[in-house]
Design an enzyme around this catalytic site. Structure first.
Site, short mmCIF file in Angstrom:
data_model
loop_
_atom_site.label_atom_id
_atom_site.label_comp_id
_atom_site.label_asym_id
_atom_site.label_seq_id
_atom_site.Cartn_x
_atom_site.Cartn_y
_atom_site.Cartn_z
N ASP A 150 2.49 3.52 2.80
CA ASP A 150 1.17 4.27 2.56
C ASP A 150 2.02 5.55 2.11
OD1 ASP A 150 -1.14 5.25 2.35
OD2 ASP A 150 -1.63 5.52 4.47
N HIS B 259 0.94 -1.38 0.01
CA HIS B 259 -0.01 -0.06 0.02
C HIS B 259 0.80 1.19 0.14
CE1 HIS B 259 -3.87 2.08 1.06
NE2 HIS B 259 -3.10 2.98 1.17
N HIS C 86 1.49 5.38 -2.11
CA HIS C 86 1.17 6.66 -2.73
C HIS C 86 2.15 7.13 -3.52
CE1 HIS C 86 -3.01 6.88 -1.40
NE2 HIS C 86 -2.60 6.01 -0.32
N HIS D 117 -9.40 1.73 0.20
CA HIS D 117 -9.14 2.31 1.31
C HIS D 117 -10.50 2.32 2.19
CE1 HIS D 117 -5.70 4.28 -0.58
NE2 HIS D 117 -5.52 5.04 0.70
N GLN E 216 -9.63 9.54 -4.78
CA GLN E 216 -9.30 10.35 -3.67
C GLN E 216 -10.45 10.97 -3.04
OE1 GLN E 216 -5.81 10.63 -1.40
NE2 GLN E 216 -7.75 11.11 -0.02
N GLU F 128 -10.91 4.11 6.98
CA GLU F 128 -9.81 5.03 7.61
C GLU F 128 -10.39 5.89 8.27
OE1 GLU F 128 -6.86 6.53 5.02
OE2 GLU F 128 -5.57 6.79 6.40
FE FE2 Z 1 -3.61 5.15 1.62
#
Ligand code: FE2
Length: 427
Positions: free
Chosen positions: A309, A57, A59, A210, A152, A213
C-alpha cells in the site's frame, strides 16, 4: 546447452534438491540432478528459490514523499488524504519519476518484480499518470508496473474526476479503480461502483477498487461490487482492496457475503501494515485490528493477496519495499500461525497476486520467464520468520541484484565467531 543451472534448490511447494535449468531467459527444466551442461552453475545449497514477490496494491505516486510538505501529525487516514491534497499542487513530474524509480530500485533489491500501483486521477493535469506511464516503460526490462486509475477524492464527489479517469485509461492506464466509501453517500458509492464496472466491461479491463476502507460495518460496497461483477460478466477480473469494514461486520451478514464474492470470482487484497495502523482509530479499548477476514475469505475459496500500500508517504512513514515484512505482519494480524496458513501467507505475496494481476510468464514451470529469487532461508516459513535476505534476484535468467548473507559476528568466550539465524536441523 543451457545458459544457467541453479542447483540444489528448495522450492516453495516443498520439493527439495531441485535443479532449475535456464535458456534464453526462460525456465526450461525443473528436476533433480539435471545432467545438462550450462554456461554457469549456481549452487543454491538447499536454500529457497521462489518466483519473485508481487505487490498487488501500492501507491507509486506518493511513495518516498514523507514529510512533504509536512508530516501526518495524527497518523490517520483522513489526515493522510488531506495532506496528499496539500502536496498534489506542488508535485512535479521530475520529482514523481525520480521517487518512483528510486523505489523500484529498492523493490528489485528485495526481489519484488511486479507491482500494481494505483495512480490518483483527481488532478486534472494528470501529472502523476504521465509520470508513472513513463516509469512503467523505463522499468519494463526488470519490473512489471501495472497502473490503476484511482479517483482518490471520489469519482462522483470530485469535479471532473470521471473525465480524468477516462483520459487516464485512454493514455494507457491498465485497470479501473474506485473509492466508493469516500463518495458523499452510500447511494453515490453504489452508483460509482456500477459506473466504474460498466466502464471496465466496455473496455475489457480489470477492476481494483479501494472498497470499504473504513471501520463502519454498514459500509457494504463490496456487496455491490460482487453483484456488478456477476451482472457484467467480469468474473475473475475484479479485486476488492482493503475491505476493512468486513472486520467489523455482523457474522451473519458475512456468511451471506462470502459466497456472493466467491460466485463473482472476486479477489481480495488486504494491506496489513496500513490496515493495522489506520483502522480502529476511533476505538478506545478494545481496539479493532481492522484488517479484513483473511482466513475466512481463503476458506471460502476467495484468493487473498497482501499489498504494501504505502512506503514513506502521507499515510505511512515506514516501509522499505519488503513483501516479506508485509506478509509477516499479515500473518500475525490474522493469527495465521498454523503451518498451512503460513504457507498461504507466502502465496499471498507471490502466486496469488501474480494471478490477480494476470501476469503471464510467472512461476516455476518450464516455459515461464526465469524470474527467480534465492533466499537465505530453508523454506517459505523461515523466509517469513527472518524476512530473509534476498541473496540473488534474477530477471529473465540474469542476476540483477545481490545481497550479502545476513550474519552477525560474535566475540564471546567459547562460542562460535559468527552466527546466522537459520534454523538448525538438530542440536
Ligand atoms: Fe491504497
Amino acid at each position: 546447452m543451457l545458459d544457467l543451472i541453479l542447483r540444489h534448490c528448495t522450492l516453495p511447494d516443498g520439493r527439495r534438491d531441485i535443479d532449475i535449468g535456464i535458456a534464453d531467459g526462460r525456465i526450461v527444466a525443473v528436476a533433480p540432478a539435471l545432467p545438462a551442461q550450462a554456461g554457469e552453475d549456481i549452487d543454491a545449497a538447499g536454500q529457497l528459490v521462489s518466483p519473485p514477490f508481487v505487490d498487488a496494491h501500492f501507491h507509486m505516486d506518493s511513495v518516498l514523499s514523507h514529510g512533504l510538505p509536512r508530516v501526518n501529525l495524527s497518523g490517520t487516514l483522513l489526515e493522510g488524504i488531506a495532506l496528499w491534497g496539500e502536496l498534489k499542487p506542488e508535485l512535479t513530474q521530475q520529482a514523481l519519476v525520480e521517487r518512483a524509480l528510486a523505489y523500484c530500485d529498492w523493490a528489485v533489491g528485495r526481489g519484488l518484480l511486479a507491482i500494481r500501483s494505483h495512480v490518483d486521477v483527481c488532478d486534472p493535469r494528470l501529472l502523476a499518470v504521465e509520470a508513472l506511464l513513463h516509469v512503467r516503460e523505463r522499468v519494463r526490462p526488470y519490473l512489471e508496473l501495472q497502473l490503476v486509475a484511482f479517483p482518490q477524492d471520489g469519482v462522483l464527489r470530485s469535479p471532473g474526476a470521471l473525465d480524468n479517469l477516462r483520459r487516464a485509461l485512454e493514455m494507457g492506464v491498465d485497470v479501473v479503480g474506485g473509492i466508493p466509501h469516500f463518495e458523499r453517500t452510500m447511494a453515490d458509492g453504489a452508483t460509482s461502483v456500477r459506473l466504474l464496472c460498466e466502464l471496465a466491461a466496455e473496455r475489457g479491463l480489470r477492476v481494483d477498487m479501494h472498497c470499504d476502507e473504513t471501520d463502519d460495518p454498514m459500509s457494504r460496497h463490496v456487496e455491490t461490487l460482487a453483484a456488478e461483477t456477476v451482472r457484467l460478466g467480469l468474473q475473475g477480473r475484479v479485486a476488492g482492496s482493503h475491505l476493512t469494514s468486513m472486520h467489523s461486520m455482523d457474522n451473519y451478514y458475512v456468511s451471506k457475503l462470502l459466497p456472493l464474492m466467491r460466485e463473482a470470482g472476486m479477489a481480495a487484497i488486504a494491506n496489513p501494515l496500513i490496515n493495522i495502523t489506520l483502522q480502529g482509530r476511533h476505538d478506545s479499548y478494545p481496539k479493532r485490528r481492522g484488517m479484513t477476514r483473511v482466513p475466512e475469505l481463503l476458506a471460502a475459496g476467495i484468493p487473498v493477496a497482501f499489498g504494501h500500500d504505502c512506503v514513506l508517504d502521507p499515510w505511512y512513514g515506514l516501509g522499505s519495499g519488503d513483501m516479506l515484512e508485509v506478509a509477516h505482519m499479515g500473518l500475525h494480524v490474522a493469527q495465521m500461525t498454523g503451518q498451512d496458513a503460513m504457507l498461504a501467507c507466502f502465496r499471498a505475496i507471490t502466486d496469488t497476486p501474480a494471478s490477480i494481476l494476470g501476469l503471464s510468464d510467472y512461476g516455476l514451470e518450464p516455459g515461464c520467464r526465469a524470474d527467480l529469487v534465492l533466499l537465505q532461508a530453508a523454506d517459505p516459513v523461515e523466509a517469513l520468520r527472518l524476512r530473509a535476505t534476498r541473496l540473488l534476484v534474477l530477471r529473465a535468467g540474469k542476476v540483477i541484484a545481490r545481497s550479502a548473507p545476513a550474519l552477525a559476528s560474535l566475540d564471546l568466550p567459547g562460542r562460535p565467531s559468527s552466527v546466522d539465524f537459520r534454523r538448525r536441523a538438530a542440536f
